[in-house]
Design an enzyme around this catalytic site. Structure first.
Site, PDB file in Angstrom:
ATOM      1  CG  ASN A  44      -1.760  -1.220   1.328  1.00 27.34           C
ATOM      2  OD1 ASN A  44      -2.348  -1.635   0.335  1.00 27.34           O
ATOM      3  ND2 ASN A  44      -1.819  -1.821   2.490  1.00 27.34           N
ATOM      4  CG  HIS A 130     -10.205  -2.480   8.077  1.00 30.86           C
ATOM      5  ND1 HIS A 130      -9.531  -2.556   9.276  1.00 30.86           N
ATOM      6  CD2 HIS A 130      -9.401  -3.076   7.166  1.00 30.86           C
ATOM      7  CE1 HIS A 130      -8.366  -3.149   9.096  1.00 30.86           C
ATOM      8  NE2 HIS A 130      -8.260  -3.482   7.818  1.00 30.86           N
ATOM      9  CD  GLU A 170     -12.749   0.173   4.433  1.00 30.23           C
ATOM     10  OE1 GLU A 170     -12.066   0.155   3.398  1.00 30.23           O
ATOM     11  OE2 GLU A 170     -12.948  -0.834   5.124  1.00 30.23           O
ATOM     12  CB  SER A 174      -8.938  -2.174   2.401  1.00 26.52           C
ATOM     13  OG  SER A 174      -9.864  -3.059   2.970  1.00 26.52           O
ATOM     14  CG  ASP A 199     -10.808   3.337   7.774  1.00 33.18           C
ATOM     15  OD1 ASP A 199      -9.783   4.008   7.548  1.00 33.18           O
ATOM     16  OD2 ASP A 199     -10.782   2.098   7.966  1.00 33.18           O
ATOM     17  CG  HIS A 202      -6.780   1.738   1.575  1.00 35.98           C
ATOM     18  ND1 HIS A 202      -5.604   1.087   1.292  1.00 35.98           N
ATOM     19  CD2 HIS A 202      -7.362   1.026   2.578  1.00 35.98           C
ATOM     20  CE1 HIS A 202      -5.481   0.029   2.072  1.00 35.98           C
ATOM     21  NE2 HIS A 202      -6.538  -0.032   2.862  1.00 35.98           N
ATOM     22  CE  LYS A 229      -3.961   1.026   5.233  1.00 37.95           C
ATOM     23  NZ  LYS A 229      -3.244  -0.151   5.658  1.00 37.95           N
TER      24      LYS A 229
HETATM   25  C1  PLP Z   1      -9.496   0.382   5.510  1.00 34.72           C
HETATM   26  C2  PLP Z   1      -8.441   0.158   6.547  1.00 34.72           C
HETATM   27  N1  PLP Z   1      -8.577   0.753   7.728  1.00 34.72           N
HETATM   28  C3  PLP Z   1      -7.661   0.593   8.693  1.00 34.72           C
HETATM   29  C4  PLP Z   1      -6.556  -0.202   8.505  1.00 34.72           C
HETATM   30  C5  PLP Z   1      -5.564  -0.381   9.604  1.00 34.72           C
HETATM   31  O1  PLP Z   1      -4.484   0.491   9.432  1.00 34.72           O
HETATM   32  P1  PLP Z   1      -3.047   0.111   9.982  1.00 34.72           P
HETATM   33  O2  PLP Z   1      -2.428  -0.785   8.960  1.00 34.72           O
HETATM   34  O3  PLP Z   1      -2.353   1.413  10.164  1.00 34.72           O
HETATM   35  O4  PLP Z   1      -3.274  -0.612  11.276  1.00 34.72           O
HETATM   36  C6  PLP Z   1      -6.367  -0.835   7.293  1.00 34.72           C
HETATM   37  C7  PLP Z   1      -5.153  -1.677   7.100  1.00 34.72           C
HETATM   38  O5  PLP Z   1      -4.907  -2.436   6.340  1.00 34.72           O
HETATM   39  C8  PLP Z   1      -7.337  -0.654   6.274  1.00 34.72           C
HETATM   40  O6  PLP Z   1      -7.210  -1.263   5.096  1.00 34.72           O
END
Ligand code: PLP
Length: 383
Positions: A44, A130, A170, A174, A199, A202, A229
């Site tokens: 990412n 997520h 989101e 993801s 969230d 990404h 990311k």
């Molecule tokens: C949509 C989403 N939110 C939160 C996270 C978590 O973030 P982190 O990798 O900083 O723990 C991810 C991680 O892959 C994600 O894809």
């Protein structure tokens, strides 16, 4: 007699192995059977900043100036100048009043959910949010009402049933790479006197043409951004009104009882944002690469989804077949994500291909050639 936990562990590992769902780590840099990874389309680091010399120097500078460790939780003495600098920067580019930092996006999301909600709440969320959001909501005891993925009508039906509420999505999903209709959701939330929580893991940093974030306080009430990311480093932040952040600082157990993000890392994330602000060519190179991949893949007859972002899934369906295609690619030196259920719904296992600004046209061309070979010309089949 074997310990009951030993039995449980052995049984679960055996089941996961038998169903082809045993997840295992692989040492970075080695593909299947130790084939070297020459072309990495699995991570990412969308702007290619994780290995930038400028950011390595910023990390060193941050460590020298502010220290490598924060030494305590934020409420004791772990909150310093580097953290404040980063928080102010994040507020300036998103327009939120206040901010708090975490060591990861997972902890930011799950802490937010379990601190805001309790068993008296009903929370509305997109079907594909997520795992960190789901886990936090489960811990909170709140009831979860899920609307169909990115479906405004379905979201409206739930808001009409549960007005004065909260809706969670989101920004860029993801595993699918598609973008939520943030403006429409924002208008809907206003209509039903509800908050919108996004969230933005990404999206943040990628869609950033003029130095300000693509999603801001104008559209969303609470925004979670991550640094692991597009920023190429580590950590996360919750951005919201001063009252919300004051409430979370005073009540979020994970924030109160955990060592703060290291100041060197806070400074690093600050430097990464500055670097992105002065490098508009990076998001633009990324966009060119996304367009090139999509053009070549559709010319080759490969089925793509509607995603216009760096995350380009190719749905295979079957778990085992997805692993076989990913392994064949690894043997040729191409690393791509192989995502199976339960991470994605059963029957929608996929290759998760991620583009970044540093991929060359040649690498993208070669990836598409290999994909076409394995999916179209001589399709791999389940034995
Ligand atoms: C949509 C989403 N939110 C939160 C996270 C978590 O973030 P982190 O990798 O900083 O723990 C991810 C991680 O892959 C994600 O894809």
């Amino acid at each position: 007699m074997a310990h009951p936990l030993t039995e449980k562990i052995t049984q679960q590992l055996t089941q996961q192995q038998a169903s082809g769902l045993l997840r295992q780590r692989k040492l970075l840099g080695s593909g299947t059977d130790n084939h070297p990874v020459n072309f990495d389309f699995s991570h990412n680091d969308y702007l290619g900043l994780a290995s930038s010399t400028e950011l390595a120097q910023a990390l060193y500078q941050g460590a020298l100036t502010y220290g490598v460790g924060s030494k305590a939780s934020p409420l004791v003495s772990g909150y310093g100048e580097a953290h404040q600098l980063l928080e102010q920067k994040l507020c300036a580019i998103t327009g939120h009043q206040a901010c708090m930092l975490f060591c990861s996006g997972f902890s930011a999301n799950s802490t937010l959910m379990k601190t805001l909600f309790d068993s008296t709440d009903v929370v509305i969320a997109d079907k594909l949010v997520h795992a960190s959001i789901i886990d936090g909501l489960v811990d909170s005891g709140a009831k979860l009402a899920r609307y169909l993925h990115n479906d405004i009508d379905s979201a409206e039906r739930l808001l009409a049933k549960h007005p004065n509420n909260v809706l969670i999505t989101e920004s860029v999903f993801s595993m699918d790479g598609d973008s939520a209709p943030i403006n429409a959701l924002s208008a809907l939330c206003q209509q039903y006197n509800s908050w919108l929580i996004v969230d933005d893991a990404h999206g943040f940093g990628v869609v950033d043409p003029h130095g300000s974030a693509a999603i801001t306080a104008k559209q969303v009430d609470i925004q979670v951004v991550t640094f692991g990311k597009a920023l190429g480093c580590q950590g996360a932040a919750i951005l919201a009104s001063q009252d919300v952040i004051d409430f979370l600082v005073a009540n979020a157990r994970h924030y109160i009882y955990s060592t703060a993000l290291s100041p060197a890392n806070a400074y690093l994330a600050y430097a990464a944002i500055e670097l992105i602000q002065k490098s508009p060519h990076l998001p633009s190179q990324l966009n060119d690469n996304i367009t090139l991949f999509r053009t070549l893949a559709s010319q080759a007859g490969i089925n793509l989804t509607a995603s216009q972002t760096a995350i380009q899934p190719i749905i295979i369906g079957d778990n085992a077949l997805t692993m076989m295609v990913a392994e064949s690619l690894a043997q040729k030196g191409f690393k791509v994500g192989a995502i199976r259920s339960p991470t994605v719904p059963v029957g929608s296992a996929r290759l998760r291909i991620t583009l970044n600004a540093k991929h060359t046209s040649l690498q993208i061309n070669q990836l598409v050639t290999q994909l076409a070979l394995l999916l179209i010309d001589q399709p791999i089949e389940n034995p």
